[in-house]
Design a protein around this motif. Sequence first.
Motif, short mmCIF file in Angstrom:
data_model
loop_
_atom_site.label_atom_id
_atom_site.label_comp_id
_atom_site.label_asym_id
_atom_site.label_seq_id
_atom_site.Cartn_x
_atom_site.Cartn_y
_atom_site.Cartn_z
N GLN A 211 0.83 -1.20 0.00
CA GLN A 211 0.00 0.00 0.00
C GLN A 211 0.88 1.26 0.00
OE1 GLN A 211 -3.39 -0.39 -0.22
NE2 GLN A 211 -2.87 -2.58 -0.33
N VAL A 212 0.28 2.39 -0.36
CA VAL A 212 1.00 3.66 -0.32
C VAL A 212 0.42 4.61 0.72
CG1 VAL A 212 1.76 3.50 -2.72
CG2 VAL A 212 -0.42 4.63 -2.19
N THR A 213 -0.64 4.22 1.38
CA THR A 213 -1.20 5.01 2.47
C THR A 213 -1.46 4.09 3.66
OG1 THR A 213 -3.45 4.70 1.63
CG2 THR A 213 -2.31 6.72 0.99
N PRO A 221 -0.15 9.99 1.01
CA PRO A 221 0.39 8.82 0.31
C PRO A 221 1.88 8.95 0.02
CG PRO A 221 -0.60 10.29 -1.27
CD PRO A 221 -0.78 10.95 0.09
N LEU A 222 2.53 7.85 -0.28
CA LEU A 222 3.88 7.88 -0.81
C LEU A 222 3.85 8.41 -2.24
CD1 LEU A 222 5.23 4.40 0.37
CD2 LEU A 222 5.28 6.59 1.59
N THR A 224 4.53 8.32 -6.03
CA THR A 224 4.73 7.25 -7.01
C THR A 224 4.84 7.77 -8.43
OG1 THR A 224 2.34 6.88 -7.19
CG2 THR A 224 3.54 5.55 -5.56
N CYS A 231 2.42 14.44 -1.41
CA CYS A 231 2.84 13.07 -1.13
C CYS A 231 4.16 13.04 -0.35
CB CYS A 231 2.94 12.27 -2.43
SG CYS A 231 4.04 13.01 -3.66
N ALA A 261 8.57 2.21 4.28
CA ALA A 261 8.37 2.90 3.01
C ALA A 261 9.70 3.13 2.31
CB ALA A 261 7.66 4.23 3.24
N THR A 263 10.77 5.21 -1.27
CA THR A 263 10.47 5.94 -2.50
C THR A 263 11.80 6.40 -3.08
OG1 THR A 263 10.06 7.87 -1.09
CG2 THR A 263 8.14 6.73 -1.94
N GLY A 269 7.93 5.30 -7.68
CA GLY A 269 7.00 4.24 -8.01
C GLY A 269 7.63 3.01 -8.62
#
Length: 397
Positions: A211-213, A221-222, A224, A231, A261, A263, A269
Amino acid sequence: MRKAALLLLVATIAAAPADPESNGPAGPADYADGANWLCLPGRADACASPDTVELGPNGYGGPVVTRAAATPPADCFYLYPTVSRDPGFNSDLSPGMEERAAVQIQFARYASVCRPFVPVYRSGTVAAVRSVLNGLNPDPIFNRAYGDVAASFRYYMQHYNHGRPVVIVSHSQGTVYAIELLKREFEGRPLQRQLVSAIIPGWKVEVPRGQVTGGTFRSLPLCTRADQTGCIVSYVSYRQGHEPPADAVLGHASRPDWTIACTNPAALGSNARVPLDSYFYTGSNESMPSRVTWSSEGEAPAQFVHARGLASAACVNHGRTGYLSLGVNADPHDARTDDIPGEIFFWRWTFDGWGMHLADMNAPQGDLIRMVARQSAAWQANRNRFAMASQPISQTR
């Protein structure tokens, strides 16, 4: 989390002096006083262009001058990591060479894409680390530091922001306070609409696997995509071929269904390994000894080298573990170094559980700055589209 955050020995792990209690006013600092800012727009201060040369396969090249943008589209608000060697548990409000060096190493070049704001805040010191390890309650230290962070940010919003988009930038201990700031001031509040992005490496941001959240943040969110705004950019770095050990301070999530996480600033992404645009500090201190020979030509002629493609990075996530894997594109036949610094040292020992903590901000610094420029442009474009769509038809013809 607060206790562990104060163990971030980012710029020095030398023996701390005696542990007196923190001094100074109990309340937040006065940010109407320009002396309580390391950087403000339009000043000759710590955000001046760092002394830098190009470093390519043929060795040292010409100087690299980073010019402050004349009309930057966004503001950047930066919180520096653990650097203070002041004798108290919290640093004082007289910034030393440690704080100024952190700004030069990690942040000064952002002035080329945004207005720089760097408050002096009473961070937890190296002296506090020993006392926390000996059982000191870290909450008063954390609360005093965060009190300054919150006060400086609110002063910035009231007197400097004027509705402009904001980028939050931080590292390590600074990221602990940035996470708190994002939760209290941005997430779920009107100010969230002004957030371009938050660049907050060097501490754990957790998300449910895949997931990104969720996790550390409820709704932020992250990042992407290159044109995404509002973000989070977060990662902890380890050298390629080395992943966080079982007892690592950084790299493992607190729950089995979560992960750390990651990034990659050079490939949002994506988990692909890509080359980085790096700015490396060529000096040394107790925690980062000068063990890199940057070029076969000899000593570097500047405090920093700009190296495109020397380092590479890829996000790695499996189970609870997540990190940014930093590699070196070594070529023994060219003049350029086949190594990059980043681990924390104490005498001859490496702190494996911190990974490449000291390279978090510098290995992808050029990529991060370009990312901020793209995100700021996307934020402005989105705002313009929203404004046009909100106008009556007769006004849009």
